[in-house]
Scaffold this motif. Structure first.
Motif, PDB file in Angstrom:
ATOM      1  N   PHE A   1       2.551  12.290 -21.243  1.00  0.00           N
ATOM      2  CA  PHE A   1       2.565  10.953 -21.817  1.00  0.00           C
ATOM      3  C   PHE A   1       3.812  10.695 -22.683  1.00  0.00           C
ATOM      4  CE2 PHE A   1      -1.849  11.673 -20.706  1.00  0.00           C
ATOM      5  CZ  PHE A   1      -2.179  10.481 -20.088  1.00  0.00           C
ATOM      6  N   GLU A   2       4.634  11.727 -22.859  1.00  0.00           N
ATOM      7  CA  GLU A   2       5.946  11.593 -23.495  1.00  0.00           C
ATOM      8  C   GLU A   2       5.877  10.849 -24.835  1.00  0.00           C
ATOM      9  OE1 GLU A   2       8.817  10.132 -20.682  1.00  0.00           O
ATOM     10  OE2 GLU A   2       8.286  11.637 -19.184  1.00  0.00           O
ATOM     11  N   MET A   3       5.048  11.366 -25.730  1.00  0.00           N
ATOM     12  CA  MET A   3       4.876  10.772 -27.049  1.00  0.00           C
ATOM     13  C   MET A   3       5.261  11.777 -28.130  1.00  0.00           C
ATOM     14  SD  MET A   3       1.212   8.763 -26.636  1.00  0.00           S
ATOM     15  CE  MET A   3       0.288  10.311 -26.675  1.00  0.00           C
ATOM     16  N   THR A   4       5.737  11.255 -29.256  1.00  0.00           N
ATOM     17  CA  THR A   4       6.046  12.089 -30.413  1.00  0.00           C
ATOM     18  C   THR A   4       5.304  11.544 -31.629  1.00  0.00           C
ATOM     19  OG1 THR A   4       8.263  12.598 -29.581  1.00  0.00           O
ATOM     20  CG2 THR A   4       7.885  12.940 -31.934  1.00  0.00           C
ATOM     21  N   LEU A   5       4.725  12.434 -32.412  1.00  0.00           N
ATOM     22  CA  LEU A   5       4.103  12.059 -33.681  1.00  0.00           C
ATOM     23  C   LEU A   5       5.112  12.300 -34.797  1.00  0.00           C
ATOM     24  CD1 LEU A   5       1.552  11.221 -35.319  1.00  0.00           C
ATOM     25  CD2 LEU A   5       1.016  13.668 -35.480  1.00  0.00           C
ATOM     26  N   LEU A   6       5.485  11.227 -35.493  1.00  0.00           N
ATOM     27  CA  LEU A   6       6.425  11.326 -36.610  1.00  0.00           C
ATOM     28  C   LEU A   6       5.692  11.062 -37.922  1.00  0.00           C
ATOM     29  CD1 LEU A   6       9.528   9.382 -35.194  1.00  0.00           C
ATOM     30  CD2 LEU A   6       9.241  11.864 -35.407  1.00  0.00           C
ATOM     31  N   GLU A   7       5.815  11.980 -38.858  1.00  0.00           N
ATOM     32  CA  GLU A   7       5.262  11.761 -40.196  1.00  0.00           C
ATOM     33  C   GLU A   7       6.332  11.118 -41.070  1.00  0.00           C
ATOM     34  OE1 GLU A   7       3.023  14.347 -43.648  1.00  0.00           O
ATOM     35  OE2 GLU A   7       2.395  14.432 -41.554  1.00  0.00           O
ATOM     36  N   ILE A   8       5.935  10.087 -41.786  1.00  0.00           N
ATOM     37  CA  ILE A   8       6.868   9.362 -42.662  1.00  0.00           C
ATOM     38  C   ILE A   8       6.736   9.943 -44.064  1.00  0.00           C
ATOM     39  CG2 ILE A   8       7.563   7.100 -43.543  1.00  0.00           C
ATOM     40  CD1 ILE A   8       6.097   5.880 -41.105  1.00  0.00           C
ATOM     41  N   GLU A   9       7.652  10.808 -44.403  1.00  0.00           N
ATOM     42  CA  GLU A   9       7.608  11.443 -45.721  1.00  0.00           C
ATOM     43  C   GLU A   9       8.262  10.524 -46.747  1.00  0.00           C
ATOM     44  OE1 GLU A   9       9.371  15.300 -45.323  1.00  0.00           O
ATOM     45  OE2 GLU A   9       7.552  16.148 -44.413  1.00  0.00           O
ATOM     46  N   TYR A  10       7.559  10.330 -47.879  1.00  0.00           N
ATOM     47  CA  TYR A  10       8.070   9.435 -48.922  1.00  0.00           C
ATOM     48  C   TYR A  10       7.409   9.801 -50.249  1.00  0.00           C
ATOM     49  CZ  TYR A  10       3.646   6.809 -48.812  1.00  0.00           C
ATOM     50  OH  TYR A  10       2.325   6.445 -48.898  1.00  0.00           O
ATOM     51  N   PRO A  11       8.003   9.374 -51.385  1.00  0.00           N
ATOM     52  CA  PRO A  11       7.416   9.687 -52.706  1.00  0.00           C
ATOM     53  C   PRO A  11       6.200   8.805 -52.987  1.00  0.00           C
ATOM     54  CG  PRO A  11       9.416   8.399 -52.980  1.00  0.00           C
ATOM     55  CD  PRO A  11       9.319   8.706 -51.515  1.00  0.00           C
ATOM     56  N   SER A  12       5.029   9.247 -52.532  1.00  0.00           N
ATOM     57  CA  SER A  12       3.825   8.415 -52.594  1.00  0.00           C
ATOM     58  C   SER A  12       3.319   8.187 -54.020  1.00  0.00           C
ATOM     59  CB  SER A  12       2.714   9.046 -51.750  1.00  0.00           C
ATOM     60  OG  SER A  12       2.450  10.370 -52.179  1.00  0.00           O
ATOM     61  N   LYS A  13       3.814   8.980 -54.989  1.00  0.00           N
ATOM     62  CA  LYS A  13       3.342   8.776 -56.367  1.00  0.00           C
ATOM     63  C   LYS A  13       3.889   7.483 -56.973  1.00  0.00           C
ATOM     64  CE  LYS A  13       6.975  11.751 -58.331  1.00  0.00           C
ATOM     65  NZ  LYS A  13       7.228  12.960 -59.149  1.00  0.00           N
TER      66      LYS A  13
ATOM     67  N   THR B   1      12.779   9.137 -30.190  1.00  0.00           N
ATOM     68  CA  THR B   1      12.494   9.843 -31.441  1.00  0.00           C
ATOM     69  C   THR B   1      13.706   9.809 -32.383  1.00  0.00           C
ATOM     70  OG1 THR B   1      10.929  11.329 -30.343  1.00  0.00           O
ATOM     71  CG2 THR B   1      11.826  12.048 -32.461  1.00  0.00           C
ATOM     72  N   THR B   2      14.873  10.149 -31.873  1.00  0.00           N
ATOM     73  CA  THR B   2      16.077  10.182 -32.710  1.00  0.00           C
ATOM     74  C   THR B   2      16.424   8.802 -33.248  1.00  0.00           C
ATOM     75  OG1 THR B   2      16.923  12.045 -31.424  1.00  0.00           O
ATOM     76  CG2 THR B   2      18.503  10.868 -32.790  1.00  0.00           C
ATOM     77  N   LEU B   3      16.215   7.773 -32.445  1.00  0.00           N
ATOM     78  CA  LEU B   3      16.470   6.402 -32.904  1.00  0.00           C
ATOM     79  C   LEU B   3      15.617   6.073 -34.127  1.00  0.00           C
ATOM     80  CD1 LEU B   3      17.652   3.517 -32.519  1.00  0.00           C
ATOM     81  CD2 LEU B   3      15.723   3.050 -30.990  1.00  0.00           C
ATOM     82  N   PHE B   4      14.354   6.447 -34.097  1.00  0.00           N
ATOM     83  CA  PHE B   4      13.468   6.206 -35.235  1.00  0.00           C
ATOM     84  C   PHE B   4      13.915   7.025 -36.449  1.00  0.00           C
ATOM     85  CE2 PHE B   4      10.785   4.411 -32.004  1.00  0.00           C
ATOM     86  CZ  PHE B   4       9.972   3.508 -32.648  1.00  0.00           C
ATOM     87  N   GLN B   5      14.238   8.285 -36.225  1.00  0.00           N
ATOM     88  CA  GLN B   5      14.599   9.162 -37.338  1.00  0.00           C
ATOM     89  C   GLN B   5      15.915   8.738 -37.995  1.00  0.00           C
ATOM     90  OE1 GLN B   5      14.314  12.870 -35.070  1.00  0.00           O
ATOM     91  NE2 GLN B   5      12.557  13.491 -36.315  1.00  0.00           N
ATOM     92  N   ASP B   6      16.882   8.347 -37.187  1.00  0.00           N
ATOM     93  CA  ASP B   6      18.186   7.955 -37.733  1.00  0.00           C
ATOM     94  C   ASP B   6      18.182   6.524 -38.266  1.00  0.00           C
ATOM     95  OD1 ASP B   6      19.084  10.427 -36.992  1.00  0.00           O
ATOM     96  OD2 ASP B   6      20.143   9.744 -35.195  1.00  0.00           O
ATOM     97  N   GLY B   7      17.358   5.670 -37.663  1.00  0.00           N
ATOM     98  CA  GLY B   7      17.407   4.248 -37.995  1.00  0.00           C
ATOM     99  C   GLY B   7      16.556   3.839 -39.173  1.00  0.00           C
ATOM    100  N   ILE B   8      15.589   4.671 -39.540  1.00  0.00           N
ATOM    101  CA  ILE B   8      14.700   4.301 -40.652  1.00  0.00           C
ATOM    102  C   ILE B   8      14.909   5.277 -41.805  1.00  0.00           C
ATOM    103  CG2 ILE B   8      12.310   3.952 -41.377  1.00  0.00           C
ATOM    104  CD1 ILE B   8      11.606   3.244 -38.531  1.00  0.00           C
TER     105      ILE B   8
END
Length: 298
Positions: free
Chosen positions: A123-135, A178-185
């Motif tokens: 299904f050619e999917m990637t799960l990306l976790e959005i790491e951020y300072p949630s506090k 995947t790389t587009l999301f990682q580099d673009g956001i």
């Protein structure tokens, strides 16, 4: 040649399903594979708004039959998944949804000949976790969605569900991008973020829970229904429709007198979602008793 090696050698390279016009162009192709009578027979079971996607689905099915090889769809909504499953059953083509492997709302679907048996990898999917300072601040679904669509300028069908809890956020994307999301956001709502690939076993569970409720409505007209459910005046619900903030089964509805049916999913931007489950009779004053499921925005 074994079935496994045959399927791996003949994957999804012969048809590009994610070009900008892939869901809206060249409807005539579907009629090379099925007669107009069959198309009309199928159309009558769906809404007019579904016809472009039905035509695209028929085109994909024709490609599977012609090449005897599987096709992988972009991310599509549950209503479109149902359409593909219906078309596949009608034509004797196997359909597999990624939801069999990863529970989600938006899914990718493989249309395939009899020999093909999919794995999650197919299904050619990637799960990306959005790491951020949630506090400091909590990311929301709408903030993430807005950033992806506006900053990357990509089509909705290139990513699937956005999953959010109090301190975590994830997004499922088309593996090729995947790389587009990682580099673009790099930022969301002024917060610095980084997108890190995770295994699907680390997928978080969003806390969205529908609440079942019994309600009374004067009719199943869209504006009257929303007025009762959302506690708004009729003029306010008409304004929501006119501003194109209301969808039924993932289609924008522009007529306030649209007649709802049982099973419909109604989405109202900034308010939430309602699923129309069943009718429970009428009151003495001719009000309709309904059971609905509500997921209202906080």
């Amino acid at each position: 040649t074994s079935k496994t090696s045959t399927s791996s050698n003949r994957r999804f390279g012969f048809l590009c399903l994610d070009s900008p016009n892939s869901l809206a162009h060249d409807k005539s192709l579907s009629h090379q594979f099925v007669g107009s009578f069959m198309s009309k027979e199928l159309y009558q079971h769906f809404a007019t708004e579904d016809i472009p996607f039905i035509d695209k689905g028929l085109e994909w099915l024709g490609q599977v039959e012609e090449h005897y090889a599987p096709i992988l769809s972009p991310f599509i909504n549950p209503h479109q998944v149902f359409i593909l499953e219906t078309l596949g059953n009608n034509r004797g083509v196997k359909t597999f949804s990624s939801t069999r492997f990863v529970p989600s709302e938006y899914a990718r679907v493989i249309l395939a000949p009899d020999y093909f048996t999919p794995t999650l990898e197919d299904f050619e999917m990637t799960l990306l976790e959005i790491e951020y300072p949630s506090k400091f601040q909590q990311l929301t679904h709408s903030k993430i969605l807005g950033t992806v669509l506006n900053r990357l300028g990509i089509d909705r069908k290139l990513f699937g569900d956005i999953l959010v809890t109090e301190d975590k956020a994830q997004i499922i994307v088309d593996r090729r991008f995947t790389t587009l999301f990682q580099d673009g956001i790099q930022k969301i709502s002024k917060l610095p973020v980084s997108l890190v690939e995770r295994p699907f076993s680390d997928r978080i569970e969003s806390k969205d829970e529908y609440q079942e409720k019994e309600v009374l409505v004067s009719s199943l007209r869209l504006d009257a229904f929303l007025s009762s459910i959302l506690k708004l005046s009729r003029s306010q619900t008409v304004a929501l429709v006119e501003k194109k903030l209301v969808q039924v089964n993932y289609h924008i509805v522009e007529k306030s007198d649209y007649q709802l049916k049982f099973g419909d999913l109604i989405s109202v931007r900034r308010f939430g979602r309602i699923i129309l489950l069943k009718e429970n009779g009428q009151t003495k004053k001719d009000k309709i008793k309904l059971t609905v499921q509500l997921l209202l925005s906080k």
